[in-house]
Scaffold this active site. Structure first.
Site, PDB file in Angstrom:
ATOM      1  N   LYS A  56       0.797  -1.242   0.000  1.00  0.00           N
ATOM      2  CA  LYS A  56       0.000   0.000   0.000  1.00  0.00           C
ATOM      3  C   LYS A  56       0.822   1.280   0.000  1.00  0.00           C
ATOM      4  O   LYS A  56       0.370   2.327   0.444  1.00  0.00           O
ATOM      5  CB  LYS A  56      -1.005   0.026   1.170  1.00  0.00           C
ATOM      6  CG  LYS A  56      -1.836  -1.211   1.341  1.00  0.00           C
ATOM      7  CD  LYS A  56      -2.352  -1.813   0.062  1.00  0.00           C
ATOM      8  CE  LYS A  56      -3.386  -0.968  -0.638  1.00  0.00           C
ATOM      9  NZ  LYS A  56      -3.769  -1.612  -1.937  1.00  0.00           N
ATOM     10  N   SER A  57       2.030   1.198  -0.538  1.00  0.00           N
ATOM     11  CA  SER A  57       2.901   2.375  -0.556  1.00  0.00           C
ATOM     12  C   SER A  57       2.975   3.037  -1.925  1.00  0.00           C
ATOM     13  O   SER A  57       3.741   3.987  -2.119  1.00  0.00           O
ATOM     14  CB  SER A  57       4.302   1.975  -0.097  1.00  0.00           C
ATOM     15  OG  SER A  57       4.242   1.425   1.197  1.00  0.00           O
ATOM     16  N   HIS A 114       7.138  -7.261  -2.489  1.00  0.00           N
ATOM     17  CA  HIS A 114       6.993  -6.769  -1.113  1.00  0.00           C
ATOM     18  C   HIS A 114       7.991  -7.469  -0.184  1.00  0.00           C
ATOM     19  O   HIS A 114       7.974  -7.255   1.019  1.00  0.00           O
ATOM     20  CB  HIS A 114       5.593  -7.066  -0.569  1.00  0.00           C
ATOM     21  CG  HIS A 114       4.492  -6.262  -1.193  1.00  0.00           C
ATOM     22  ND1 HIS A 114       4.616  -4.928  -1.485  1.00  0.00           N
ATOM     23  CD2 HIS A 114       3.229  -6.603  -1.541  1.00  0.00           C
ATOM     24  CE1 HIS A 114       3.468  -4.490  -2.008  1.00  0.00           C
ATOM     25  NE2 HIS A 114       2.620  -5.485  -2.053  1.00  0.00           N
TER      26      HIS A 114
END
Ligand code: A3P
Length: 301
Positions: A56-57, A114
């Site tokens: 979510k970055s 990730h």
């Protein structure tokens, strides 16, 4: 979870268990630990690029920008991404089957991940490029909360406070945000890495795109560059099905729970955190990031 009866497992705990693996956590059914372990040994080419993020970055944002830089601003390249690699604009190296495909893929091999640093190809120390995107963890937390409702491979949170605690404890996929950023940043000089923040991209997308193009050695005309910027704004990406994972089947993403391109702003945490939660977050943040050499843009506001 190991102690669960067979009954509860088959009912609603399907495929969203976090499996501890070498100091990290993988998602059962989504990642195969043995396969993930072999990523370390992958051969790397000079033209390989890995985008690394905590969830979510702004991963999809960087995926969009990299593809547009490849196509010299031609957005039809994005719209043509169809059912390619499970509907991802740029494939995840850690997803089942993707490591094998990487080995023989034509250059340039663009990948996202990730994963924590220790799993990455060791050859990145002398070949290829890494772009690390960091985002204010408070906004990451809020974005991740909503994403847990959409993503069926992640457990739906009981409520915001419950998720808040899980996030601070690193009891989510990605583990601790603090460890992720600290570890990757600590190895910044061990590889060819561009470290950039979501907030910098929000503040001045044009400069961010120019930095990324320069880092990748992409030579585009001003007009082409302008198109890369134009088609990677939130409003334009929101209209592109491929940038919203819309072709990902409903059993993986519950599309009716919300669009992947949700809000795209800085500071949405202020609409969600209580004063007490914010104090608690700051306390953990200040302790965890005490020795971190970089002051982030979001500290200023
Ligand atoms: P929000 O949920 O806060 O809206 P990731 O791809 O790593 O999962 O990150 C998704 C987050 O990045 C979402 O945050 C999404 O809206 C935001 N995002 C994606 N593209 C963006 C863009 N062009 N501009 C601003 N935010 C963007």
């Amino acid at each position: 979870a190991i102690m669960e009866s067979d009954n509860s497992k088959t009912q609603n705990h399907q495929n969203h268990e976090l499996v501890p693996h070498k100091g990290f956590k993988l998602i059962s059914g989504t990642h195969d630990p043995d396969d993930v372990d072999q990523i370390y040994n992958l051969e790397i080419r000079d033209s390989d690029v890995f985008v690394v993020t905590y969830p979510k970055s702004g991963t999809i944002w960087m995926q969009q920008i990299l593809l547009l830089l490849e196509s010299k601003g031609d957005v039809s390249a994005i719209r043509q991404v169809n059912n390619y690699s499970n509907g991802d604009l740029i494939p995840w190296i850690e997803l089942n089957g993707n490591r094998q495909a990487f080995i023989t893929a034509p250059s340039p091999r663009l990948r996202v991940t990730h994963l924590q640093y220790q799993f990455m190809p060791s050859a990145l120390s002398h070949k290829g490029k890494v772009i690390y995107v960091a985002r204010n963890p408070k906004d990451v937390l809020v974005s991740y909360f909503y994403f847990h409702k959409v993503a069926n491979m992640l457990e739906t949170p009981k409520d915001f406070n419950d998720f808040f605690e899980k996030f601070l404890q690193g009891d989510v996929f990605g583990c601790s945000w603090f460890d992720h950023v600290k570890t990757w940043h600590a190895h910044k000089d061990d590889m060819n890495m561009l470290f950039i923040t979501y907030e910098e991209m929000i503040q001045d997308l044009q400069s961010a795109v120019e930095r990324i193009a320069l880092f990748l050695g992409k030579e585009l005309t001003d007009e082409q560059l302008a198109n890369v910027v134009k088609y990677s704004t939130f409003n334009n990406m929101r209209k592109i099905p491929q940038a919203n994972y819309e072709q990902v089947p409903g059993d993986l993403l519950s599309h009716q729970q919300g669009k992947f391109m949700r809000k795209g702003t800085v500071g949405d945490w202020k609409n969600h955190f209580t004063v007490a939660q914010n104090e608690r977050f700051d306390e953990v943040f200040n302790k965890e990031m005490e020795d971190f050499p970089l002051s982030f843009l979001w500290d200023v506001s």
